[in-house]
Design an enzyme around this catalytic site. Structure first.
Site, PDB file in Angstrom:
ATOM      1  N   GLU A  91       0.839  -1.205   0.000  1.00  0.00           N
ATOM      2  CA  GLU A  91       0.000   0.000   0.000  1.00  0.00           C
ATOM      3  C   GLU A  91       0.871   1.252   0.000  1.00  0.00           C
ATOM      4  O   GLU A  91       0.581   2.217  -0.717  1.00  0.00           O
ATOM      5  CB  GLU A  91      -0.919  -0.010   1.227  1.00  0.00           C
ATOM      6  CG  GLU A  91      -1.758   1.264   1.349  1.00  0.00           C
ATOM      7  CD  GLU A  91      -2.533   1.352   2.666  1.00  0.00           C
ATOM      8  OE1 GLU A  91      -2.456   0.399   3.466  1.00  0.00           O
ATOM      9  OE2 GLU A  91      -3.195   2.383   2.892  1.00  0.00           O
ATOM     10  N   HIS A 151      -5.041   6.309   0.669  1.00  0.00           N
ATOM     11  CA  HIS A 151      -4.812   4.962   1.196  1.00  0.00           C
ATOM     12  C   HIS A 151      -5.421   3.929   0.260  1.00  0.00           C
ATOM     13  O   HIS A 151      -6.101   4.258  -0.710  1.00  0.00           O
ATOM     14  CB  HIS A 151      -5.486   4.814   2.572  1.00  0.00           C
ATOM     15  CG  HIS A 151      -4.766   5.525   3.675  1.00  0.00           C
ATOM     16  ND1 HIS A 151      -4.062   4.864   4.655  1.00  0.00           N
ATOM     17  CD2 HIS A 151      -4.650   6.850   3.943  1.00  0.00           C
ATOM     18  CE1 HIS A 151      -3.548   5.741   5.487  1.00  0.00           C
ATOM     19  NE2 HIS A 151      -3.883   6.963   5.079  1.00  0.00           N
ATOM     20  N   GLU A 230      -9.890   5.543   0.384  1.00  0.00           N
ATOM     21  CA  GLU A 230      -9.402   4.172   0.216  1.00  0.00           C
ATOM     22  C   GLU A 230      -9.671   3.837  -1.248  1.00  0.00           C
ATOM     23  O   GLU A 230     -10.807   3.603  -1.650  1.00  0.00           O
ATOM     24  CB  GLU A 230     -10.156   3.206   1.142  1.00  0.00           C
ATOM     25  CG  GLU A 230     -10.012   3.526   2.625  1.00  0.00           C
ATOM     26  CD  GLU A 230      -8.703   3.017   3.245  1.00  0.00           C
ATOM     27  OE1 GLU A 230      -7.873   2.435   2.515  1.00  0.00           O
ATOM     28  OE2 GLU A 230      -8.531   3.205   4.460  1.00  0.00           O
TER      29      GLU A 230
HETATM   30 ZN    ZN Z   1      -3.761   2.736   4.800  1.00  0.00          ZN
END
Ligand code: ZN
Length: 265
Positions: A91, A151, A230
């Site tokens: 990530e 993210h 996200e």
């Molecule tokens: Zn994260």
């Protein structure tokens, strides 16, 4: 970029008249006339903080990363290691690559862009979530126009895929002051990603791609409009395919830039 090189070359020509032939050629080889300031720089004067989640080396510094820090009425660990695809693409690297693309494009459009970390390295850690949370608050020219925390998720739920945007609630004294513009920023980022054909998450509360959470220091400590996006679920094979391709990352970046521009009008 070409134009900036030509300007720098011009300075060099003046400074070093005896060795400037190649430089002078480079200067005259630029075919593009200067563009009008307004058309070229629609985001001039805007200050945008981009927060690429999780330094790559966090897992190498467990004591520092587990230290408790202020999180908005409670404490939390400084940071986490973040997630990864099943094949090990982190990530930290994904959001770093996308954030750099977003930052470069916003700068082209005239904005001042600040990133909360300057590298993606195994021998670095942090910053902690409290530092990320305050990153847009006190800049030399006042607070940022917005802060975008980037993210990707790591859900093992069957079939979990798609993006969602997390926005802070009306919670005094932490985010009561920013929850309205942050909600508008969340809607703008969602619209930007939808316009790039990304689908909203199939597995988060509400199912509309916007989640309200009060447990994130990155949002709680902000005094400027902020959301955490996200971008997808790294444990989904289909999302991972897009995330691991340069074309896919460029598409994510276009979606985020579009969202920022929608918000800033
Ligand atoms: Zn994260």
């Amino acid at each position: 970029m070409l134009r900036r090189t030509a300007v720098a070359a011009g300075v060099l020509v003046l400074a070093l008249p005896g060795v400037s032939e190649d430089v002078a050629v480079a200067q005259t080889a630029d075919p593009r006339p200067p563009r009008p300031q307004t058309a070229a720089s629609p985001l001039a004067g805007r200050v945008i903080v981009i927060d690429p989640g999780h330094q790559l080396g966090n897992h190498n510094f467990p004591r520092r990363i587990n230290r408790q820090v202020p999180a908005g009425g409670f404490t939390k660990p400084c940071n986490t290691t973040g997630t990864a695809t099943d094949r090990g693409y982190p990530e930290a690297t994904f959001v770093w690559q996308v954030s750099r693309l977003v930052g470069a494009r916003l700068r082209e459009l005239g904005a001042t862009v600040r990133l909360t970390r300057q590298s993606n390295r195994q021998d670095r850690w942090g910053p902690c979530v409290d530092v990320r949370g305050r990153a847009g608050n006190a800049l030399p020219d006042g607070g940022a126009d917005l802060k975008l925390s980037v993210h990707a998720d790591g859900s093992y739920a069957a079939g979990a895929r798609g993006f969602h945007v997390i926005t802070p609630p009306d919670r005094a004294p932490w985010t009561a002051d920013i929850h309205r513009p942050s909600r508008r920023l969340a809607s703008s980022v969602k619209a930007g990603l939808l316009a790039q054909r990304f689908g909203v998450a199939s597995y988060t509360a509400g199912g509309d791609g916007i989640d309200v959470r009060s447990d994130l220091a990155t949002l709680n400590l902000s005094d400027v409009p902020t959301v955490m996006v996200e971008l997808g679920n790294m444990r989904s094979a289909s999302d991972a395919r897009v995330m691991t391709s340069p074309a896919g990352r460029a598409r994510y970046a276009r979606g985020l830039v579009s969202g920022v521009r929608r918000f800033l009008g």
